[in-house]
Design a protein around this motif. Structure first.
Motif, PDB file in Angstrom:
ATOM      1  N   GLY A  85      47.024  43.518  41.673  1.00  0.00           N
ATOM      2  CA  GLY A  85      47.041  42.245  42.366  1.00  0.00           C
ATOM      3  C   GLY A  85      48.340  41.489  42.206  1.00  0.00           C
ATOM      4  N   ILE A  86      48.241  40.179  42.101  1.00  0.00           N
ATOM      5  CA  ILE A  86      49.402  39.310  42.011  1.00  0.00           C
ATOM      6  C   ILE A  86      50.274  39.685  40.815  1.00  0.00           C
ATOM      7  CG2 ILE A  86      48.210  37.555  40.622  1.00  0.00           C
ATOM      8  CD1 ILE A  86      49.691  35.440  42.321  1.00  0.00           C
ATOM      9  N   GLY A  91      43.603  45.053  37.648  1.00  0.00           N
ATOM     10  CA  GLY A  91      42.191  44.765  37.519  1.00  0.00           C
ATOM     11  C   GLY A  91      41.539  45.808  36.638  1.00  0.00           C
ATOM     12  N   SER A  92      40.229  45.809  36.610  1.00  0.00           N
ATOM     13  CA  SER A  92      39.497  46.771  35.785  1.00  0.00           C
ATOM     14  C   SER A  92      38.708  47.778  36.604  1.00  0.00           C
ATOM     15  CB  SER A  92      38.544  46.034  34.836  1.00  0.00           C
ATOM     16  OG  SER A  92      37.597  45.278  35.569  1.00  0.00           O
ATOM     17  N   ARG A  93      38.701  47.594  37.944  1.00  0.00           N
ATOM     18  CA  ARG A  93      37.911  48.479  38.801  1.00  0.00           C
ATOM     19  C   ARG A  93      38.699  48.880  40.042  1.00  0.00           C
ATOM     20  NH1 ARG A  93      32.349  44.844  38.388  1.00  0.00           N
ATOM     21  NH2 ARG A  93      31.893  45.352  36.197  1.00  0.00           N
ATOM     22  N   ILE A 124      40.088  35.750  45.784  1.00  0.00           N
ATOM     23  CA  ILE A 124      41.030  34.636  45.936  1.00  0.00           C
ATOM     24  C   ILE A 124      41.232  33.917  44.607  1.00  0.00           C
ATOM     25  CG2 ILE A 124      41.350  32.345  46.975  1.00  0.00           C
ATOM     26  CD1 ILE A 124      40.057  33.454  49.519  1.00  0.00           C
ATOM     27  N   THR A 125      40.155  33.723  43.851  1.00  0.00           N
ATOM     28  CA  THR A 125      40.243  32.944  42.616  1.00  0.00           C
ATOM     29  C   THR A 125      40.436  33.798  41.370  1.00  0.00           C
ATOM     30  OG1 THR A 125      37.815  32.956  42.415  1.00  0.00           O
ATOM     31  CG2 THR A 125      38.822  31.109  43.594  1.00  0.00           C
ATOM     32  N   ASN A 126      40.267  35.118  41.497  1.00  0.00           N
ATOM     33  CA  ASN A 126      40.406  35.995  40.335  1.00  0.00           C
ATOM     34  C   ASN A 126      41.856  36.002  39.835  1.00  0.00           C
ATOM     35  OD1 ASN A 126      40.745  38.452  38.692  1.00  0.00           O
ATOM     36  ND2 ASN A 126      38.676  38.944  39.378  1.00  0.00           N
ATOM     37  N   PRO A 127      42.089  35.754  38.531  1.00  0.00           N
ATOM     38  CA  PRO A 127      43.459  35.653  38.014  1.00  0.00           C
ATOM     39  C   PRO A 127      44.273  36.933  38.080  1.00  0.00           C
ATOM     40  CG  PRO A 127      41.856  35.585  36.225  1.00  0.00           C
ATOM     41  CD  PRO A 127      41.080  35.464  37.500  1.00  0.00           C
ATOM     42  N   VAL A 128      43.631  38.087  38.224  1.00  0.00           N
ATOM     43  CA  VAL A 128      44.393  39.333  38.327  1.00  0.00           C
ATOM     44  C   VAL A 128      44.442  39.864  39.754  1.00  0.00           C
ATOM     45  CG1 VAL A 128      43.917  39.976  35.943  1.00  0.00           C
ATOM     46  CG2 VAL A 128      42.417  40.813  37.766  1.00  0.00           C
ATOM     47  N   GLU A 129      43.866  39.115  40.691  1.00  0.00           N
ATOM     48  CA  GLU A 129      43.922  39.550  42.094  1.00  0.00           C
ATOM     49  C   GLU A 129      44.811  38.608  42.914  1.00  0.00           C
ATOM     50  OE1 GLU A 129      40.336  41.193  43.875  1.00  0.00           O
ATOM     51  OE2 GLU A 129      39.344  41.102  41.920  1.00  0.00           O
ATOM     52  N   MET A 130      44.296  37.442  43.313  1.00  0.00           N
ATOM     53  CA  MET A 130      45.105  36.520  44.118  1.00  0.00           C
ATOM     54  C   MET A 130      45.434  35.224  43.364  1.00  0.00           C
ATOM     55  SD  MET A 130      43.051  37.311  47.675  1.00  0.00           S
ATOM     56  CE  MET A 130      44.259  36.947  48.939  1.00  0.00           C
ATOM     57  N   ASP A 131      44.649  34.914  42.348  1.00  0.00           N
ATOM     58  CA  ASP A 131      44.962  33.839  41.386  1.00  0.00           C
ATOM     59  C   ASP A 131      45.258  32.499  42.056  1.00  0.00           C
ATOM     60  OD1 ASP A 131      45.291  32.834  38.800  1.00  0.00           O
ATOM     61  OD2 ASP A 131      47.450  33.205  38.816  1.00  0.00           O
TER      62      ASP A 131
END
Length: 334
Positions: A85-86, A91-93, A124-131
Motif C-alpha cells: 500500500g502507501i 499488509g498481512s493478506r 481507505i482508512t487502513n494505515p498500511v493501505e491508503m492511510d
C-alpha cells in the motif's frame, strides 16, 4: 412473479447509449446486493470508475483502489504475496479480486464487512493501505470542479458525501462481472464444448472441489480452515472478527475463476502455482481442531488424486479463465 418482473426491469432497463447497467448472467443466481436501493446508471458507473482509480482517496494522493486491484490480474495485485500500500507498506493478506461482488454476503478474507457499500472504508482508512481519513477525502474531492459536476449529475447535488462515494464505487464494482469463460459458454449450451480432458477434469472437480467452490461462482462464501501450516503465518482469520476459537484459521473460500491471472494463492499468497496448491491438498494438509471435516476422510487428511486426475483438473480449471473480463475497456482506467 410481479416482484421478479419488477426486479428484472430494475436491472435491465438502463440501455442508453449502449449502456445496459447490471445484467445477470444467464447461468448465475440472483445477486445478493439490493440493486433497487442503488440501481446502476451510466453516470453512476462512470463516477464509480473515476473514484476507483482516484489517488486522492489515499493520504499521499498516489494509491488508488486500482493500485492493489489491477484489471489485468483480475483485479488482484499481481506479483505480491501480500498487499503493498502507501509508501510500499506491507499488509498481512493477499489482495482479493474485485469480481462478482454482487453475489457476496461478506467481504475480505475474514468477512469483517457485510455490505458492499461499506467495503471501501477499510482500505481507505487502513494505515498500511491508503492511510487516509474520510473527512480528508471529502475535502479533496469537493475541491475539484469535475467531481462536483459528476456528483451533481448522479445525485442531483454537488454536495459530496461519504455515502455517495461508497454507492458510486459499488456501482462500478457491481459491473466487475466475470462470466465469459469457456465454462460459461458450455453451461449456457452454446456451440462450445469441453474437450475430453476438460470434461474429465470437470467431473473430478465435482467429486473433490465443488462442495466448497460451488459453481457457477466457484465459492460457497463460507469460512473454512483448509489445513495450512499456521507456523508460516499465525493469522487466525475469521476468529479476529467473531472472537470464537472455533473460527481460528478459517478464511473465506475464494473463487476459482481466473486462476491464471490471480497468482499467488491463499490468503497470504504463499503458493505461486496451481501445482503447489494441489500439493498442499494432496499431501500438505495440517490437522487441527478447526480443520474442515471435508479434509478428513476416514482418518486420512487431504484429497487423494492420481497424477492423471491432477492434470485433468488443471485442464478444467483453465476453462474458468475469462479473457474478456481482464480486457474490458469499460473497466479500465480511462
Amino acid at each position: 412473479m410481479i416482484v421478479l418482473f419488477l426486479f428484472s426491469i430494475v436491472i435491465l432497463s438502463f440501455k442508453e447509449f449502449g449502456f445496459e447497467g447490471f445484467v445477470k448472467p444467464a447461468n448465475f443466481p440472483w445477486p445478493v446486493y439490493d440493486l433497487a436501493k442503488n440501481p446502476v446508471t451510466k453516470e453512476g458507473f462512470e463516477l464509480g470508475r473515476m473514484l476507483f482509480y482516484e489517488g486522492a482517496l489515499s493520504r499521499d494522493n498516489k494509491i488508488s483502489c486500482g493500485s492493489c486491484h489491477i484489471q489485468s490480474a483480475a483485479f488482484t495485485q499481481h506479483g505480491h504475496d501480500v498487499s503493498h500500500g502507501i509508501e510500499d507498506r506491507l499488509g498481512s493478506r493477499n489482495s482479493p479480486p474485485i469480481m462478482n461482488l454482487a453475489w457476496n454476503k461478506s467481504f475480505f478474507w475474514d468477512g469483517g464487512v457485510f455490505h458492499l457499500d461499506m467495503f471501501p472504508v477499510s482500505p481507505i482508512t487502513n494505515p498500511v493501505e491508503m492511510d487516509e481519513k474520510m473527512e480528508n477525502v471529502l475535502i479533496k474531492l469537493r475541491s475539484k470542479q469535475e467531481y462536483r459536476e459528476k456528483f451533481k449529475a448522479v445525485y442531483g447535488s454537488d454536495e459530496i458525501t461519504g455515502t455517495q462515494i461508497f454507492k458510486a464505487l459499488s456501482q462500478f464494482m457491481l459491473l466487475c462481472i466475470s462470466s465469459d469463460s469457456k465454462y460459461d459458454s458450455v453451461m449456457r449450451k452454446t456451440d462450445v464444448r469441453f474437450t475430453v480432458a476438460e470434461e474429465k477434469g470437470y467431473h473430478i472437480f465435482l467429486q473433490h472441489c465443488n462442495r466448497c467452490h460451488q459453481a457457477p461462482l466457484f465459492t460457497d462464501g463460507s469460512f473454512r480452515n483448509n489445513g495450512l501450516n499456521n507456523q508460516f503465518n499465525p493469522d487466525k482469520g475469521r476468529q479476529t472478527i467473531t472472537l470464537d476459537p472455533q473460527d481460528s484459521f478459517k478464511f473465506k473460500v475464494p473463487s476459482l475463476r481466473n486462476l491464471s491471472y490471480t497468482v499467488p494463492y491463499m490468503h497470504d499468497g504463499r503458493f505461486t502455482s496451481i501445482d503447489q496448491v494441489l500439493d498442499h491438498y494432496t499431501k500438505g494438509v495440517q490437522d487441527s481442531h478447526t480443520l474442515d471435516p471435508l479434509l478428513k476422510n476416514k482418518g486420512q487428511l487431504g484429497i487423494q488424486m492420481t497424477a492423471a486426475e491432477r492434470l485433468s483438473l488443471k485442464t478444467f480449471l483453465k476453462t474458468l479463465d475469462d479473457k474478456h473480463f481482464i480486457t474490458r475497456t469499460d473497466l479500465s482506467e480511462q
